[in-house]
Design a protein around this motif. Structure first.
Motif, PDB file in Angstrom:
ATOM      1  N   THR A  31       0.856  -1.184   0.000  1.00 59.13           N
ATOM      2  CA  THR A  31       0.000   0.000   0.000  1.00 59.13           C
ATOM      3  C   THR A  31       0.896   1.240   0.000  1.00 59.13           C
ATOM      4  O   THR A  31       1.780   1.357   0.840  1.00 59.13           O
ATOM      5  CB  THR A  31      -0.916   0.019   1.236  1.00 59.13           C
ATOM      6  OG1 THR A  31      -1.786  -1.111   1.188  1.00 59.13           O
ATOM      7  CG2 THR A  31      -1.763   1.285   1.260  1.00 59.13           C
ATOM      8  N   SER A  58      -4.263   6.965  -0.411  1.00 61.79           N
ATOM      9  CA  SER A  58      -3.672   5.682  -0.027  1.00 61.79           C
ATOM     10  C   SER A  58      -4.290   4.591  -0.880  1.00 61.79           C
ATOM     11  O   SER A  58      -5.517   4.462  -0.941  1.00 61.79           O
ATOM     12  CB  SER A  58      -3.934   5.410   1.462  1.00 61.79           C
ATOM     13  OG  SER A  58      -3.418   4.150   1.831  1.00 61.79           O
ATOM     14  N   SER A  59      -3.436   3.792  -1.566  1.00 60.76           N
ATOM     15  CA  SER A  59      -3.984   2.806  -2.503  1.00 60.76           C
ATOM     16  C   SER A  59      -2.986   1.675  -2.748  1.00 60.76           C
ATOM     17  O   SER A  59      -1.766   1.864  -2.665  1.00 60.76           O
ATOM     18  CB  SER A  59      -4.323   3.484  -3.830  1.00 60.76           C
ATOM     19  OG  SER A  59      -4.782   2.541  -4.766  1.00 60.76           O
ATOM     20  N   LYS A  60      -3.552   0.473  -3.053  1.00 58.44           N
ATOM     21  CA  LYS A  60      -2.762  -0.677  -3.502  1.00 58.44           C
ATOM     22  C   LYS A  60      -2.764  -0.805  -5.018  1.00 58.44           C
ATOM     23  O   LYS A  60      -2.065  -1.655  -5.572  1.00 58.44           O
ATOM     24  CB  LYS A  60      -3.319  -1.967  -2.912  1.00 58.44           C
ATOM     25  CG  LYS A  60      -3.136  -2.128  -1.416  1.00 58.44           C
ATOM     26  CD  LYS A  60      -3.653  -3.488  -0.962  1.00 58.44           C
ATOM     27  CE  LYS A  60      -3.435  -3.700   0.530  1.00 58.44           C
ATOM     28  NZ  LYS A  60      -3.918  -5.034   0.962  1.00 58.44           N
ATOM     29  N   ALA A  61      -3.566  -0.015  -5.695  1.00 59.28           N
ATOM     30  CA  ALA A  61      -3.761  -0.156  -7.145  1.00 59.28           C
ATOM     31  C   ALA A  61      -2.483   0.198  -7.908  1.00 59.28           C
ATOM     32  O   ALA A  61      -1.626   0.951  -7.420  1.00 59.28           O
ATOM     33  CB  ALA A  61      -4.915   0.730  -7.603  1.00 59.28           C
ATOM     34  N   LEU A  86      -3.826   4.644 -11.088  1.00 64.02           N
ATOM     35  CA  LEU A  86      -4.500   5.563 -10.174  1.00 64.02           C
ATOM     36  C   LEU A  86      -5.016   6.788 -10.905  1.00 64.02           C
ATOM     37  O   LEU A  86      -4.390   7.264 -11.861  1.00 64.02           O
ATOM     38  CB  LEU A  86      -3.554   5.999  -9.044  1.00 64.02           C
ATOM     39  CG  LEU A  86      -3.081   4.855  -8.134  1.00 64.02           C
ATOM     40  CD1 LEU A  86      -1.652   4.495  -8.477  1.00 64.02           C
ATOM     41  CD2 LEU A  86      -3.201   5.225  -6.672  1.00 64.02           C
TER      42      LEU A  86
END
Length: 482
Positions: free
Chosen positions: A249, A275-278, A281
């Motif tokens: 993340t 905040s991201s796991k991708a 974006l």
């Protein structure tokens, strides 16, 4: 003998053969004749004989050779055959016939041999007892263990085969930008080479039962900056690709600062966190129009920053807030109250006069008409006044048709007896871009300015205005004292 013990003339004796014998004569009755003698009865009783038993196909007889009543013959299927009957013997009956039994011997067969995975059969298609079948591993496989021959038994079953064929998958499979770190006959482990990192998928290839590798799904991608392919779309939104391990993340800090060339006091500075796991974006920022922005994105874990700049475009200005009114005077006074908000980007206001003549069409986005060099107006729609926004302030009053110049445009008097629409246009202009919005401000309705009379009358006063009312029209003269 069957006899009633009476031996007078005409008495009869009936002779019947004893059990086990059959009558072979022409008669079996003897009569007492007038001569006092019994007639000779031609009866002949012979012992019952069933003779030879019936032969059954593929069977042999177990028989003592006697064929009297009650003699028995047994049947036994020959080798390689088995009986499918409920009884296997026949008895000589009182009718001199052997009992008819439903007996048949069927050949023993093991049927087709069982097929084993990845093995071919070497077989002569004979399934009788003693027949054999050999199993051979297919191409691409080898015999790892077990026996490979089966024999058809007298019980009609093939013997058990335990052969196991193992696949030959050949050389280790190739994965782009990777190398092999461990390899045996059935398993290969891969890893990415220097300058690349793993991105999703398994790093293990397994030799399958079909003799082919079940290839690893590992992807090795080039190590790139944590924020890649940063771009702006729809003027106010960001898009970028995250170069990282999928399970991680990342926290992104987005800071953007805006300024305007035409408005020195303007300053827009804001920040956002994401905040991201991708790995793909998008983020929309709500940027203000006609503004120069500098945007920076920082991946906090990777400690990497990327920047981009953009200039937002000119939007359509908000429509002026006015109150529509209808007037029956040739000199209507209209009012505009403007919001003190200085961020509305309006450059100027233009006032259009449209004579009401049948079907009309007005295009709000038409280019601005340059100020005329003379005070003559066209018979169609025309601009009667123009105001730069910094001269308007928060309130503006305009009398239509007062004959003055506004922004280089002649505010021509309205013709009596005609109807007009008054339209207010707000114009935003920045460099070569121009956007506008319009509202209907008022309508001027033609009326007579005096009562109708049946005869001509005139009033003249030196130094004043004389008005003659004639046929409903008003005519004005100005008299100058000489």
């Amino acid at each position: 003998m069957h006899w009633d013990k009476i031996s007078t003339v005409g008495s009869k004796v009936i002779y019947l053969c004893k059990p086990g014998y059959l009558s072979a004569g022409t008669g079996n009755v003897s009569v007492c004749s007038a001569s006092g003698k019994w007639d000779g009865a031609p009866i002949l009783c012979q012992e019952i004989n069933c003779w030879e038993p019936v032969l059954k196909p593929n069977a042999k007889m177990l028989w003592d050779g006697t064929s009297r009543i009650g003699s028995v013959v047994y049947y036994q299927c020959a080798e390689g055959y088995y009986t499918r009957s409920l009884r296997n013997y026949s008895v000589c009956g009182e009718n001199g016939l052997w009992e008819d039994i439903d007996l048949w011997c069927e050949e023993i067969s093991c049927g087709p041999p069982v097929a084993l995975p990845h093995a071919n059969l070497l077989w002569g298609h004979n399934s009788t007892p003693g027949s054999t079948v050999l199993y051979e591993c297919m191409e691409g496989f080898y015999q790892e263990s077990g026996n490979n021959m089966s024999t058809c038994s007298l019980s009609g079953e093939w013997g058990e085969v335990s052969i196991k064929c193992k696949a030959k998958c050949g050389p280790a499979p190739f994965l782009a930008n990777s190398e092999v770190v461990w390899h045996n006959r059935s398993v290969v482990i891969h890893r990415c080479v220097a300058g690349y990192h793993s991105w999703r998928g398994s790093n293990v290839s397994v030799c399958g039962s079909s003799g082919e590798w079940q290839k690893a799904t590992l992807r090795c991608i080039e190590i790139k900056p944590p924020i890649n392919h940063l771009l702006i779309f729809n003027e106010s939104c960001l898009q970028w690709k995250a170069e990282k391990y999928e399970e991680d993340t990342e926290v992104y800090k987005v800071t953007y600062t805006g300024s305007r060339d035409y408005q020195r006091s303007f300053y827009d500075k804001r920040k956002r966190f994401l905040s991201s796991k991708a790995d793909q974006l998008k983020l929309c920022l709500g940027l203000l129009p006609v503004t120069n922005y500098s945007i920076t994105i920082t991946a906090t874990s990777a400690k990497f920053t990327a920047s981009v700049t953009t200039n937002t475009s000119l939007p359509v200005p908000p429509g002026p807030v006015v109150y529509y009114r209808e007037f029956d005077t040739p000199l209507p006074t209209l009012s505009l109250r403007r919001s003190p908000n200085t961020l509305d980007l309006i450059s100027l206001y233009q006032v259009f006069v449209l004579p009401v003549e049948g079907f009309m069409m007005f295009n709000c986005s038409s280019p601005a008409i340059a100020p005329p060099l003379s005070t003559l107006k066209s018979p169609a729609e025309y601009i009667t006044a123009q105001f730069e926004v910094h001269r308007v302030g928060t309130e503006m009053n305009l009398t239509i048709g007062d004959g003055l110049l506004y922004g280089g445009f002649y505010n021509a008097p309205l013709e009596s007896g005609k109807n007009y629409y008054i339209i207010l246009r707000a114009v935003s202009q920045w460099k070569s871009a121009l956007k506008s919005s319009c509202v209907l401000w008022a309508k001027v309705i033609a009326t007579s300015y005096a009562l109708r009379v049946s005869s001509l009358s005139a009033v003249a006063t030196i130094g004043l205005v004389a008005v003659v009312i004639w046929g409903g029209y008003s005519i004005h003269w100005c008299f100058k004292k000489t």
